[in-house]
Write an enzyme that holds these catalytic residues in place. Structure first.
Site, PDB file in Angstrom:
ATOM      1  N   GLU A  58       0.861  -1.304  -0.017  1.00 48.93           N
ATOM      2  CA  GLU A  58      -0.174  -0.071   0.119  1.00 48.93           C
ATOM      3  C   GLU A  58       0.814   1.455   0.040  1.00 48.93           C
ATOM      4  O   GLU A  58       2.058   1.273   0.324  1.00 48.93           O
ATOM      5  CB  GLU A  58      -1.020   0.124   1.224  1.00 48.93           C
TER       6      GLU A  58
ATOM      7  N   SER B 106      11.321   6.139   8.524  1.00 44.95           N
ATOM      8  CA  SER B 106      10.790   5.587   9.893  1.00 44.95           C
ATOM      9  C   SER B 106      11.457   4.053  10.240  1.00 44.95           C
ATOM     10  O   SER B 106      11.058   3.570   9.535  1.00 44.95           O
ATOM     11  CB  SER B 106       9.417   5.910  10.030  1.00 44.95           C
TER      12      SER B 106
ATOM     13  N   CYS C 298       4.945  -5.854  15.114  1.00 48.69           N
ATOM     14  CA  CYS C 298       4.493  -5.295  16.264  1.00 48.69           C
ATOM     15  C   CYS C 298       3.016  -5.349  16.677  1.00 48.69           C
ATOM     16  O   CYS C 298       2.274  -5.578  15.736  1.00 48.69           O
ATOM     17  CB  CYS C 298       4.645  -3.637  15.790  1.00 48.69           C
TER      18      CYS C 298
ATOM     19  N   GLU D 223       9.601  -2.500   7.517  1.00 46.61           N
ATOM     20  CA  GLU D 223      10.498  -1.886   8.394  1.00 46.61           C
ATOM     21  C   GLU D 223      11.668  -1.546   7.362  1.00 46.61           C
ATOM     22  O   GLU D 223      12.644  -2.235   6.796  1.00 46.61           O
ATOM     23  CB  GLU D 223      11.211  -2.777   9.532  1.00 46.61           C
TER      24      GLU D 223
ATOM     25  N   CYS E 211      -0.058  -3.635  15.049  1.00 47.73           N
ATOM     26  CA  CYS E 211       0.154  -3.204  13.512  1.00 47.73           C
ATOM     27  C   CYS E 211      -0.411  -4.421  12.526  1.00 47.73           C
ATOM     28  O   CYS E 211       0.098  -5.710  12.721  1.00 47.73           O
ATOM     29  CB  CYS E 211       1.376  -3.161  13.032  1.00 47.73           C
TER      30      CYS E 211
ATOM     31  N   SER F  64      10.566   5.385  15.943  1.00 48.98           N
ATOM     32  CA  SER F  64       9.285   4.952  16.227  1.00 48.98           C
ATOM     33  C   SER F  64       9.445   4.535  17.542  1.00 48.98           C
ATOM     34  O   SER F  64       9.769   3.275  17.709  1.00 48.98           O
ATOM     35  CB  SER F  64       8.480   4.217  15.328  1.00 48.98           C
TER      36      SER F  64
ATOM     37  N   CYS G 172      -1.537   1.024   7.539  1.00 48.24           N
ATOM     38  CA  CYS G 172      -0.778   0.252   6.593  1.00 48.24           C
ATOM     39  C   CYS G 172      -1.238  -1.332   6.819  1.00 48.24           C
ATOM     40  O   CYS G 172      -1.378  -1.597   7.871  1.00 48.24           O
ATOM     41  CB  CYS G 172       0.430   0.556   6.645  1.00 48.24           C
TER      42      CYS G 172
HETATM   43  S1  SF4 Z   1       5.230  -2.352   9.446  1.00 49.05           S
HETATM   44 FE1  SF4 Z   1       6.271  -1.152  10.910  1.00 49.05          FE
HETATM   45  S2  SF4 Z   1       4.941  -1.282  12.813  1.00 49.05           S
HETATM   46 FE2  SF4 Z   1       4.241  -2.729  11.405  1.00 49.05          FE
HETATM   47  S3  SF4 Z   1       5.253  -4.584  12.168  1.00 49.05           S
HETATM   48 FE3  SF4 Z   1       6.672  -3.850  10.720  1.00 49.05          FE
HETATM   49  S4  SF4 Z   1       7.924  -2.661  11.806  1.00 49.05           S
HETATM   50 FE4  SF4 Z   1       6.155  -2.903  13.124  1.00 49.05          FE
END
Ligand code: SF4
Length: 357
Positions: free
Chosen positions: A100, A201, A125, A170, A128, A224, A342
Site C-alpha cells: 500500500e 521511519s 508489532c 521496516e 500493526c 518510532s 498500513c
Molecule cells: S510495518 Fe512497522 S509497525 Fe508494522 S510490524 Fe513492521 S515495523 Fe512494526
C-alpha cells in the site's frame, strides 16, 4: 550438476540514477549527459519510451531497453477519502505481491507520499496489521520509486514535495534498496524531492542507525519509540528486546549532532497503554537538554485490541509532554473511511478478514 550461477534479473531503469546507469551498462557506453536525459525521461517525466531524446542514437536506446526492465506497478485498488484529500493505493507487483501507498495532503497545499518498503513485515508489532501478515519480500528500489511517480502522475492539482517511508515494512530491514530508492527520489533527474523532505521511519535497529549515520545519509530519520520503558516497548515491538531505549536515545542524539538537526521521534498513541504522565516524564529524562520533536499518531488497529485515546486522554498526555519539555506535533493519519492504516487493504486483497474500522 549445473554449476552455473543463477542469472540476475535485468536492472530496472527506474531504480537507477544517471551515475548508476553509466556504471550498470558499461557495454552500451553512455556518457553522463546522455544518462541524465534518459533518467529524466523515465523517472522525472515518468515516460515509458526513449523516443526522440536529443543526442541518443536509436541503436543505443534499443540496446538499453533490450537489456533492462521498465514495467510499472499495477494499481488494483484506489480509495479516495470522502472527508479529506487522502488517497490510499493498493499496488500489485508482477509476482502478485500487494502493498500500500497513501497520498497525504499537506498544508501549503502540497502532497507527501507514504510508501511501503516491504511486502508484509517480519517484526510483528502488536498494534500493526502489516505485522500480522508476516513478511513476504523486500521491495526493489524501482518498486518504491514507482509508488511515488504513480501518485504524482495522478495528482496534478498539487506538487508532491515529500516522501515518508512509513508504509508496510521496516525500512532498515531493506536498507540497501531503501537508500537506493531515496537517492533516485532526490536526484535532480529523478524525483526532485529535497533530501530534508524524505523521511525514513524505523522502529530502531541500532546497528543500522549507526551505519546510516556513518554513511552520512542526508535524509530525515524518525525513531518510532512508542514507549520509553524497555519492558513495555518490548511487549509492543518485539524487536525492541535487542536494544534498550537508552542506547537508541544515545544513537539518535549522535545522529542529530551529526546532521545538526532535531531528534525526531514517533509515538503511536494507544489508550491506557502509553498515554500516561510516566511516559512523558521518562521521555523528559532521556532527552533532557536536547532538541526533540515527537510526532503523536493515533493507533489504527482494526482488531480493536488497541484503542485510540479519547481527546481528553490525548490532551492530558500532550500536557505532560509540554511539562517535560518535549515538543510534539499531532499527525493525522487520515481517512478511516479508506482504511488508511498500513496493512488493511493488503490483508483484504489476500483474502484476510475485512475488519470494520
Ligand atoms: S510495518 Fe512497522 S509497525 Fe508494522 S510490524 Fe513492521 S515495523 Fe512494526
Amino acid at each position: 550438476m549445473n554449476d552455473r550461477a543463477p542469472s540476475l534479473p535485468a536492472a530496472h531503469l527506474r531504480g537507477l540514477t544517471p551515475e548508476t546507469l553509466v556504471a550498470v551498462f558499461p557495454e552500451i557506453g553512455f556518457d553522463m549527459s546522455q544518462a541524465r536525459r534518459v533518467i529524466t525521461r523515465l523517472v522525472h517525466d515518468y515516460g515509458s519510451d526513449l523516443h526522440g531524446i536529443p543526442g541518443l542514437k536509436k541503436a543505443k536506446a534499443e540496446a538499453l531497453l533490450a537489456a533492462s526492465r521498465l514495467e510499472r506497478l499495477e494499481v488494483t485498488d484506489r480509495r479516495r477519502s470522502a472527508v479529506d484529500p487522502f488517497v490510499k493505493y493498493l499496488f500489485r507487483a508482477s509476482d502478485g505481491r500487494a502493498f500500500e501507498t497513501v497520498r497525504i495532503p499537506l498544508e501549503q497545499p502540497r502532497f507527501s507520499v507514504c510508501v511501503s518498503s516491504q511486502a508484509g513485515c517480519a517484526l510483528k508489532c502488536a498494534f500493526c496489521e502489516t505485522g500480522r501478515m508476516g513478511f513476504e519480500r523486500n521491495l526493489e528500489p524501482w518498486e518504491i520509486v514507482d509508488q511515488v511517480l504513480r501518485v504524482r502522475s495522478e495528482s496534478p492539482e498539487r506538487p508532491v514535495t515529500g516522501v515518508v517511508f512509513q508504509g508496510q515494512g521496516e525500512p532498515f530491514q531493506n536498507y540497501e534498496n531503501v537508500m537506493t530508492a531515496a537517492d533516485v527520489l532526490r536526484h535532480p533527474c529523478g524525483g526532485r524531492i529535497g533530501s530534508d523532505r524524505i523521511t525514513i521511519s524505523t522502529v530502531g535497529l541500532l546497528p543500522l542507525i549507526d551505519r546510516y549515520m556513518e554513511e552520512g545519509r542526508p535524509y530525515r530519520l524518525i525513531l518510532s519509540l512508542t514507549s520509553a520503558f524497555d519492558g513495555k516497548r518490548q511487549s509492543l515491538l518485539p524487536v525492541a528486546g535487542k536494544w534498550p531505549v537508552e542506547a537508541l536515545a544515545e544513537a539518535m542524539k549522535r545522529l542529530a549532532r551529526r546532521q545538526r538537526n532535531v531528534i525526531n521521534l514517533a509515538w503511536v498513541l494507544m489508550s491506557g497503554v502509553n498515554s500516561g504522565a510516566d511516559e512523558a516524564r521518562e521521555l523528559g529524562r532521556l532527552f533532557r537538554g536536547e532538541r526533540v520533536r515527537l510526532s503523536v499518531i493515533d493507533v489504527n488497529d482494526p482488531t480493536g485490541r488497541f484503542e485510540r485515546a479519547s481527546d481528553e486522554e490525548r490532551g492530558a498526555f500532550q500536557t505532560a509532554l509540554s511539562e517535560n519539555e518535549i515538543p510534539f506535533v499531532r499527525r493525522y493519519s487520515g481517512g478511516p473511511d479508506i482504511h488508511a492504516a498500513c496493512g488493511m487493504l493488503a490483508r483484504q486483497a489476500r483474502g484476510g478478514e475485512a475488519h470494520a474500522v
